[in-house]
Design a protein around this motif. Structure first.
Motif, PDB file in Angstrom:
ATOM      1  N   HIS A  15      14.031  96.882  31.331  1.00 31.74           N
ATOM      2  CA  HIS A  15      15.362  97.448  31.512  1.00 31.74           C
ATOM      3  C   HIS A  15      15.748  97.494  32.996  1.00 31.74           C
ATOM      4  O   HIS A  15      16.901  97.250  33.343  1.00 31.74           O
ATOM      5  CB  HIS A  15      15.460  98.842  30.901  1.00 31.74           C
ATOM      6  N   VAL A  16      14.786  97.799  33.845  1.00 32.58           N
ATOM      7  CA  VAL A  16      15.042  97.831  35.281  1.00 32.58           C
ATOM      8  C   VAL A  16      15.370  96.428  35.768  1.00 32.58           C
ATOM      9  O   VAL A  16      16.313  96.230  36.546  1.00 32.58           O
ATOM     10  CB  VAL A  16      13.839  98.422  36.041  1.00 32.58           C
ATOM     11  N   GLU A  18      16.589  93.933  34.029  1.00 26.49           N
ATOM     12  CA  GLU A  18      17.904  93.546  33.499  1.00 26.49           C
ATOM     13  C   GLU A  18      19.025  94.186  34.304  1.00 26.49           C
ATOM     14  O   GLU A  18      20.029  93.540  34.606  1.00 26.49           O
ATOM     15  CB  GLU A  18      18.033  93.952  32.033  1.00 26.49           C
ATOM     16  N   ALA A  19      18.856  95.442  34.659  1.00 24.88           N
ATOM     17  CA  ALA A  19      19.879  96.139  35.441  1.00 24.88           C
ATOM     18  C   ALA A  19      20.017  95.522  36.829  1.00 24.88           C
ATOM     19  O   ALA A  19      21.132  95.314  37.314  1.00 24.88           O
ATOM     20  CB  ALA A  19      19.536  97.620  35.544  1.00 24.88           C
ATOM     21  N   ALA A  22      21.848  92.271  36.550  1.00 22.87           N
ATOM     22  CA  ALA A  22      23.271  92.487  36.295  1.00 22.87           C
ATOM     23  C   ALA A  22      24.006  92.863  37.579  1.00 22.87           C
ATOM     24  O   ALA A  22      25.121  92.390  37.823  1.00 22.87           O
ATOM     25  CB  ALA A  22      23.458  93.566  35.240  1.00 22.87           C
ATOM     26  N   VAL A  23      23.395  93.697  38.406  1.00 20.49           N
ATOM     27  CA  VAL A  23      24.018  94.088  39.674  1.00 20.49           C
ATOM     28  C   VAL A  23      24.153  92.871  40.575  1.00 20.49           C
ATOM     29  O   VAL A  23      25.213  92.635  41.169  1.00 20.49           O
ATOM     30  CB  VAL A  23      23.192  95.200  40.374  1.00 20.49           C
TER      31      VAL A  23
END
Length: 76
Positions: A15-16, A18-19, A22-23
């Motif tokens: 999840h980290v 992926e985030a 995305a940023v």
């Protein structure tokens, strides 16, 4: 009086990742949009934000290098 308990857990790595991706993608998209529109002020602001992002995340590859690479000719 009610009490609150703070439960701390380690974030899930996928999840980290992926985030973070995305940023980074959002910064690249903003930069390309600013350049396409010819908005020099927005482009400079986005480049400033990218520099701040790179400074805050030294463990990741520099995003500014990717931005600079957008203007290099592709190898055949």
């Amino acid at each position: 009086m009610p009490t609150f308990t703070l439960l701390v857990s380690e974030p899930s790595e996928p999840h980290v990742d992926e985030a973070a991706a995305a940023v980074r993608a959002r910064y690249v998209d903003s930069y390309l949009s600013d350049v396409r529109r010819g908005d020099v002020i927005a482009t400079d602001w986005t480049l400033y934000e990218i520099e701040m992002y790179d400074a805050a995340n030294p463990e990741q590859p520099p995003l500014m290098d990717e931005i600079r690479g957008l203007h290099l000719p592709a190898a055949a």
